[in-house]
Design an enzyme around this catalytic site. Sequence first.
Site, PDB file in Angstrom:
ATOM      1  N   ASP A  74      -4.834   9.063 -11.993  1.00 14.47           N
ATOM      2  CA  ASP A  74      -5.946   9.801 -11.373  1.00 14.47           C
ATOM      3  C   ASP A  74      -7.303   9.317 -11.891  1.00 14.47           C
ATOM      4  O   ASP A  74      -8.295   9.387 -11.177  1.00 14.47           O
ATOM      5  CB  ASP A  74      -5.820  11.309 -11.641  1.00 14.47           C
ATOM      6  CG  ASP A  74      -4.984  11.989 -10.550  1.00 14.47           C
ATOM      7  OD1 ASP A  74      -4.750  11.357  -9.496  1.00 14.47           O
ATOM      8  OD2 ASP A  74      -4.571  13.148 -10.750  1.00 14.47           O
ATOM      9  N   GLN A 196      -0.433  33.094  -1.707  1.00  9.03           N
ATOM     10  CA  GLN A 196      -0.637  34.429  -2.289  1.00  9.03           C
ATOM     11  C   GLN A 196       0.089  34.540  -3.625  1.00  9.03           C
ATOM     12  O   GLN A 196      -0.451  35.042  -4.611  1.00  9.03           O
ATOM     13  CB  GLN A 196      -0.099  35.504  -1.343  1.00  9.03           C
ATOM     14  CG  GLN A 196      -0.866  35.646  -0.037  1.00  9.03           C
ATOM     15  CD  GLN A 196      -0.252  36.743   0.827  1.00  9.03           C
ATOM     16  OE1 GLN A 196       0.116  37.803   0.326  1.00  9.03           O
ATOM     17  NE2 GLN A 196      -0.113  36.490   2.119  1.00  9.03           N
ATOM     18  N   CYS A 384      -1.900 -10.657 -15.011  1.00  5.48           N
ATOM     19  CA  CYS A 384      -1.203 -10.400 -16.269  1.00  5.48           C
ATOM     20  C   CYS A 384       0.172 -11.073 -16.274  1.00  5.48           C
ATOM     21  O   CYS A 384       0.230 -12.290 -16.362  1.00  5.48           O
ATOM     22  CB  CYS A 384      -1.151  -8.900 -16.549  1.00  5.48           C
ATOM     23  SG  CYS A 384      -1.093  -8.579 -18.314  1.00  5.48           S
ATOM     24  N   GLN A 388       1.177 -15.081 -16.281  1.00  7.56           N
ATOM     25  CA  GLN A 388       2.103 -15.689 -17.239  1.00  7.56           C
ATOM     26  C   GLN A 388       3.231 -16.427 -16.513  1.00  7.56           C
ATOM     27  O   GLN A 388       3.655 -17.505 -16.941  1.00  7.56           O
ATOM     28  CB  GLN A 388       2.663 -14.598 -18.171  1.00  7.56           C
ATOM     29  CG  GLN A 388       1.570 -13.922 -19.006  1.00  7.56           C
ATOM     30  CD  GLN A 388       2.082 -12.777 -19.880  1.00  7.56           C
ATOM     31  OE1 GLN A 388       3.250 -12.378 -19.778  1.00  7.56           O
ATOM     32  NE2 GLN A 388       1.227 -12.243 -20.735  1.00  7.56           N
ATOM     33  N   HIS A 510      -6.672  -7.307 -16.037  1.00  8.71           N
ATOM     34  CA  HIS A 510      -6.388  -6.520 -14.823  1.00  8.71           C
ATOM     35  C   HIS A 510      -7.685  -6.249 -14.049  1.00  8.71           C
ATOM     36  O   HIS A 510      -8.331  -5.222 -14.275  1.00  8.71           O
ATOM     37  CB  HIS A 510      -5.767  -5.175 -15.207  1.00  8.71           C
ATOM     38  CG  HIS A 510      -4.396  -5.286 -15.770  1.00  8.71           C
ATOM     39  ND1 HIS A 510      -3.261  -5.106 -15.005  1.00  8.71           N
ATOM     40  CD2 HIS A 510      -3.967  -5.572 -17.014  1.00  8.71           C
ATOM     41  CE1 HIS A 510      -2.195  -5.275 -15.772  1.00  8.71           C
ATOM     42  NE2 HIS A 510      -2.589  -5.555 -16.995  1.00  8.71           N
ATOM     43  N   GLU A 512      -8.006  -5.230 -11.141  1.00  7.61           N
ATOM     44  CA  GLU A 512      -7.851  -4.088 -10.229  1.00  7.61           C
ATOM     45  C   GLU A 512      -8.428  -2.792 -10.801  1.00  7.61           C
ATOM     46  O   GLU A 512      -8.867  -1.920 -10.052  1.00  7.61           O
ATOM     47  CB  GLU A 512      -6.375  -3.897  -9.833  1.00  7.61           C
ATOM     48  CG  GLU A 512      -5.415  -3.395 -10.914  1.00  7.61           C
ATOM     49  CD  GLU A 512      -4.841  -4.485 -11.808  1.00  7.61           C
ATOM     50  OE1 GLU A 512      -5.439  -5.575 -11.902  1.00  7.61           O
ATOM     51  OE2 GLU A 512      -3.786  -4.243 -12.437  1.00  7.61           O
TER      52      GLU A 512
END
Length: 538
Positions: A74, A196, A384, A388, A510, A512
């Site tokens: 998250d 509820q 990563c 390799q 990384h 991303e």
Amino acid sequence: MTNTTKYIFVTGGVTSSLGKGIIAASLAKLLQGQGYRVTIQKLDPYINVDPGTLNPYEHGECYVTEDGAETDLDLGHYERFLNVPTSQANNVTTGRIYQSVIQKERRGEFLGKTVQVVPHITNEIKRRVQILGKSGDYDIVITEIGGTVGDIESLPYIEAVRQLRWDLGENNGVVIHLTLVPYLSAAGELKTKPTQHSVKTLMESGVQADILVCRTEHNLPKDLRRKLALFCNVKEEAVIQSIDASTIYDVPNLMLEEGLDKVVLKKLGLKNSTPDISIWNKFVHRHKNPKTEVTIGLIGKYVELQDSYKSILEAFIHAGAENEVKVKVESVHSEYLNEDNIKLKLGHLDGVLVAPGFGERGIEGKITAVKFVRENNIPFLGICLGMQMAVIEFARNVLEIKDADSAEMNANTSNPVIDLMEDQKSVTDKGGTMRLGAWACELKEGSIVYDLYNTKSIKERHRHRYEFNSNYKEQMDAAGMVATGLNPDTGLVEIVEVSNHPWFVGVQYHPEYKSTVANPHPLFVAFIKAALKKKSKK
Ligand code: GLN
């Protein structure tokens, strides 16, 4: 701006996976668009000290922050939505809470008192919640409580929220409860009862929800909103529908239409204006109106799980929007890839990304994939473990070092082209001991990466123990796999490129993790551009 930090707590009811993180991030986006400085924190009720030791099958991707925290995925959404980095303080687990309390107890800091869940654990939760607020960097802190109300392990967190609201006083804390309003197709009806009950469970712990965000597959009619308001002690305007969206990037605008930001700010006694989210909206428009399409293969061993490569998939969305192209990702399971089926599986692709990972399973398939894309001029991005594997493939098939391997997979190889980093050799604990967080890297002029980053020095986030073995650097370089990014302090090879190939880049870090809506990662943007070029030549 305000003097006191305001707190928003987001709890979940009825079921997990309702998307609390996306709701929190969307609300934060709207508040940020009004000029408020906002951060989001996730409290996870499990006993692991952090998710770094959790298998992706258990918990999806492990996200890594600039300061090297291994966190819940998250936090990736928070950064992608807000374009503001998170840190160690933004993710706290029960394991970490207990660890600090027990350490304090061992140091004698409780002066002989009996250490208990209330007040010691709850005090530690409250302290952790307020660390961000007290930093002075934020006007509003949103704290998302993992799990579902009613779970045994969530109890101390809900109790801490109850106490905090009291401590903070009027208008300084608000509770948003995210629930599900299911649609029963046999009855043709939306049902409010689970909500509820969930609000009632929260009340049994002394916490009254101020706002209900109701996940639903169908629009909530007015009378149903009125009914929920009546039964759950909230104002009608505070019953917010969160209808299923085709993309998570629609959620901020859906929340804006529902007035979630307005209700929250009113409750907090803060000024409300129309948020400026124009950069966001420009991105959403591009994302939804692509001019063309490219197909990228994602080679990994967790491809059946949608959360395990979350940041990579999102980075593709950002890079796609930037290039005005739809990035169609084809997941390819590396375990089932071999010389016989490789052409069938990868031959039609415009680009291939070999994913990060740990351990031996599926690596030969990754190596076979690298060989195929290298020999067939298909744009390649290795991240990563993917980088390799590219090094091993090059050593085996170009340098003809047949037993070249990674020491991670084969500790006894005589040619560890990927080897354990020196400072990892004495490490025995698994948790939090990898090379983590942002490290500097110097780029080689004239390389692909130098061109696309448009600068010489970069900082990227890492999470690994093994590295390119520099003893092979000269040989590799001479044969055409060039080290184009080096750590300026240690000389570690962080990037490799293959020179006689249209676009072949392997990165030890990384990228991303750093791609956001406002700042799509240049490496992904350039990779998609290369894929587009490849496609246009077909
Ligand atoms: N298993 C490899 C290492 O530890 C790669 C890690 C990764 O892909 N994040 O070096």
